[in-house]
Design a protein around this motif. Structure first.
Motif, PDB file in Angstrom:
ATOM      1  N   ILE A  22      -1.770   0.359  -4.851  1.00  0.00           N
ATOM      2  CA  ILE A  22      -1.122  -0.880  -4.424  1.00  0.00           C
ATOM      3  C   ILE A  22      -0.160  -1.289  -5.527  1.00  0.00           C
ATOM      4  O   ILE A  22      -0.552  -1.367  -6.700  1.00  0.00           O
ATOM      5  CB  ILE A  22      -2.173  -1.976  -4.173  1.00  0.00           C
ATOM      6  CG1 ILE A  22      -3.101  -1.556  -3.024  1.00  0.00           C
ATOM      7  CG2 ILE A  22      -1.505  -3.321  -3.881  1.00  0.00           C
ATOM      8  CD1 ILE A  22      -4.329  -2.421  -2.867  1.00  0.00           C
ATOM      9  N   VAL A  43       0.873  -1.176   0.000  1.00  0.00           N
ATOM     10  CA  VAL A  43       0.000   0.000   0.000  1.00  0.00           C
ATOM     11  C   VAL A  43       0.907   1.222   0.000  1.00  0.00           C
ATOM     12  O   VAL A  43       1.649   1.446   0.954  1.00  0.00           O
ATOM     13  CB  VAL A  43      -0.931  -0.015   1.226  1.00  0.00           C
ATOM     14  CG1 VAL A  43      -1.811   1.225   1.247  1.00  0.00           C
ATOM     15  CG2 VAL A  43      -1.780  -1.280   1.228  1.00  0.00           C
ATOM     16  N   LYS A  73      -6.642  -0.398   8.661  1.00  0.00           N
ATOM     17  CA  LYS A  73      -6.453  -0.898   7.295  1.00  0.00           C
ATOM     18  C   LYS A  73      -7.692  -0.658   6.445  1.00  0.00           C
ATOM     19  O   LYS A  73      -7.587  -0.276   5.280  1.00  0.00           O
ATOM     20  CB  LYS A  73      -6.090  -2.380   7.313  1.00  0.00           C
ATOM     21  CG  LYS A  73      -4.718  -2.635   7.901  1.00  0.00           C
ATOM     22  CD  LYS A  73      -4.423  -4.110   8.032  1.00  0.00           C
ATOM     23  CE  LYS A  73      -3.066  -4.327   8.690  1.00  0.00           C
ATOM     24  NZ  LYS A  73      -2.780  -5.741   8.909  1.00  0.00           N
ATOM     25  N   LEU A 124      -1.741  -7.862   1.577  1.00  0.00           N
ATOM     26  CA  LEU A 124      -1.031  -6.618   1.288  1.00  0.00           C
ATOM     27  C   LEU A 124       0.087  -6.369   2.294  1.00  0.00           C
ATOM     28  O   LEU A 124       0.045  -6.848   3.416  1.00  0.00           O
ATOM     29  CB  LEU A 124      -2.015  -5.448   1.304  1.00  0.00           C
ATOM     30  CG  LEU A 124      -3.212  -5.576   0.364  1.00  0.00           C
ATOM     31  CD1 LEU A 124      -4.159  -4.393   0.544  1.00  0.00           C
ATOM     32  CD2 LEU A 124      -2.775  -5.704  -1.077  1.00  0.00           C
ATOM     33  N   THR A 128      -8.446   7.079  -7.465  1.00  0.00           N
ATOM     34  CA  THR A 128      -8.350   5.926  -6.573  1.00  0.00           C
ATOM     35  C   THR A 128      -9.721   5.518  -6.059  1.00  0.00           C
ATOM     36  O   THR A 128     -10.478   6.341  -5.544  1.00  0.00           O
ATOM     37  CB  THR A 128      -7.426   6.229  -5.380  1.00  0.00           C
ATOM     38  OG1 THR A 128      -6.135   6.558  -5.875  1.00  0.00           O
ATOM     39  CG2 THR A 128      -7.311   5.044  -4.449  1.00  0.00           C
ATOM     40  N   TRP A 166       1.800  -3.593   4.578  1.00  0.00           N
ATOM     41  CA  TRP A 166       1.376  -2.355   5.226  1.00  0.00           C
ATOM     42  C   TRP A 166       2.529  -1.750   6.023  1.00  0.00           C
ATOM     43  O   TRP A 166       3.377  -2.460   6.550  1.00  0.00           O
ATOM     44  CB  TRP A 166       0.232  -2.640   6.206  1.00  0.00           C
ATOM     45  CG  TRP A 166      -0.991  -3.199   5.582  1.00  0.00           C
ATOM     46  CD1 TRP A 166      -1.262  -4.522   5.362  1.00  0.00           C
ATOM     47  CD2 TRP A 166      -2.114  -2.470   5.094  1.00  0.00           C
ATOM     48  NE1 TRP A 166      -2.488  -4.649   4.762  1.00  0.00           N
ATOM     49  CE2 TRP A 166      -3.034  -3.412   4.593  1.00  0.00           C
ATOM     50  CE3 TRP A 166      -2.422  -1.125   5.036  1.00  0.00           C
ATOM     51  CZ2 TRP A 166      -4.252  -3.030   4.034  1.00  0.00           C
ATOM     52  CZ3 TRP A 166      -3.644  -0.755   4.484  1.00  0.00           C
ATOM     53  CH2 TRP A 166      -4.540  -1.703   3.987  1.00  0.00           C
ATOM     54  N   ALA A 205      -7.745   2.892   5.147  1.00  0.00           N
ATOM     55  CA  ALA A 205      -6.496   3.364   4.542  1.00  0.00           C
ATOM     56  C   ALA A 205      -6.699   4.279   3.343  1.00  0.00           C
ATOM     57  O   ALA A 205      -5.951   5.227   3.148  1.00  0.00           O
ATOM     58  CB  ALA A 205      -5.625   2.172   4.128  1.00  0.00           C
ATOM     59  N   PHE A 206      -7.697   4.017   2.528  1.00  0.00           N
ATOM     60  CA  PHE A 206      -7.873   4.789   1.305  1.00  0.00           C
ATOM     61  C   PHE A 206      -8.919   5.893   1.433  1.00  0.00           C
ATOM     62  O   PHE A 206      -9.266   6.528   0.438  1.00  0.00           O
ATOM     63  CB  PHE A 206      -8.192   3.846   0.133  1.00  0.00           C
ATOM     64  CG  PHE A 206      -6.999   3.015  -0.247  1.00  0.00           C
ATOM     65  CD1 PHE A 206      -6.052   3.501  -1.136  1.00  0.00           C
ATOM     66  CD2 PHE A 206      -6.791   1.768   0.310  1.00  0.00           C
ATOM     67  CE1 PHE A 206      -4.928   2.756  -1.466  1.00  0.00           C
ATOM     68  CE2 PHE A 206      -5.674   1.011  -0.020  1.00  0.00           C
ATOM     69  CZ  PHE A 206      -4.741   1.506  -0.910  1.00  0.00           C
ATOM     70  N   ALA A 210      -2.386   7.046   1.208  1.00  0.00           N
ATOM     71  CA  ALA A 210      -2.510   5.854   0.362  1.00  0.00           C
ATOM     72  C   ALA A 210      -3.200   6.229  -0.941  1.00  0.00           C
ATOM     73  O   ALA A 210      -4.226   6.899  -0.941  1.00  0.00           O
ATOM     74  CB  ALA A 210      -3.303   4.775   1.087  1.00  0.00           C
ATOM     75  N   ILE A 246     -10.931  -2.082   0.880  1.00  0.00           N
ATOM     76  CA  ILE A 246     -10.244  -3.117   1.646  1.00  0.00           C
ATOM     77  C   ILE A 246     -11.321  -3.897   2.374  1.00  0.00           C
ATOM     78  O   ILE A 246     -12.113  -3.331   3.129  1.00  0.00           O
ATOM     79  CB  ILE A 246      -9.240  -2.505   2.654  1.00  0.00           C
ATOM     80  CG1 ILE A 246      -8.190  -1.647   1.925  1.00  0.00           C
ATOM     81  CG2 ILE A 246      -8.590  -3.585   3.493  1.00  0.00           C
ATOM     82  CD1 ILE A 246      -7.320  -2.406   0.954  1.00  0.00           C
ATOM     83  N   PRO A 262      -6.945  -7.460   2.949  1.00  0.00           N
ATOM     84  CA  PRO A 262      -5.855  -6.816   3.693  1.00  0.00           C
ATOM     85  C   PRO A 262      -4.738  -7.784   4.091  1.00  0.00           C
ATOM     86  O   PRO A 262      -3.587  -7.377   4.240  1.00  0.00           O
ATOM     87  CB  PRO A 262      -6.549  -6.235   4.926  1.00  0.00           C
ATOM     88  CG  PRO A 262      -7.810  -7.014   5.072  1.00  0.00           C
ATOM     89  CD  PRO A 262      -8.209  -7.408   3.678  1.00  0.00           C
TER      90      PRO A 262
END
Length: 137
Positions: free
Chosen positions: A77, A55, A117, A105, A128, A107, A120-121, A74, A132, A102
């Motif tokens: 990926i 990430v 997590k 990935l 984007t 982290w 995160a975005f 973030a 997750i 998750p």
């Protein structure tokens, strides 16, 4: 008289046991849209080597692992590993959409809980659109 039969010689059956762990990268249903790969223009060099499926975002020193405090927001990926010192101006392939597991990935340590997590975005720049979601099956 004794005969020695060596294990694994030609014509002699042999058995091996291998074990591995497979963590599914995608968490979406098969009917969900497949993630697409987008180029990320690296304005500066990568400060550290990054593995595939990390990430990442753009920090002050270049492409880096995203941080929970949003000092590195973030935005994607990684599709493949990025070597340390990746050339400035090169394009790095990243996922910027899709539904990801998750557990598959990489982290930053600041994402130390599932809740962090999953968020995160949040606030990631357009285009984007990454979700997750833990796999339930």
């Amino acid at each position: 008289m004794s005969t020695t039969i060596r294990f694994g010689d030609e014509g002699i059956p042999a058995f091996e046991t291998d074990s591995f762990t497979n963590v599914e990268l995608y968490s979406g249903k098969p009917s969900d849209d497949e993630p697409t790969v987008h180029p990320l223009d690296a304005a500066t060099v990568a400060a550290a080597a990054l593995p595939a499926f990390a990430v990442v975002g753009m920090g002050a020193s270049g492409i880096a692992l995203a941080k929970y405090d949003k000092s590195v927001q973030a935005l994607g990926i990684t599709v493949s590993p990025i070597p340390m010192g990746a050339a400035a101006g090169s394009q790095i392939a990243i996922f910027r959409d899709g539904v990801f597991n998750p557990a598959a990935l990489t982290w930053d340590a600041s994402f130390d809980t599932d809740e962090k997590k999953l968020a995160a975005f949040d606030g990631a720049p357009t285009p984007t659109h990454i979700v997750i979601k833990k796999r339930l099956y």
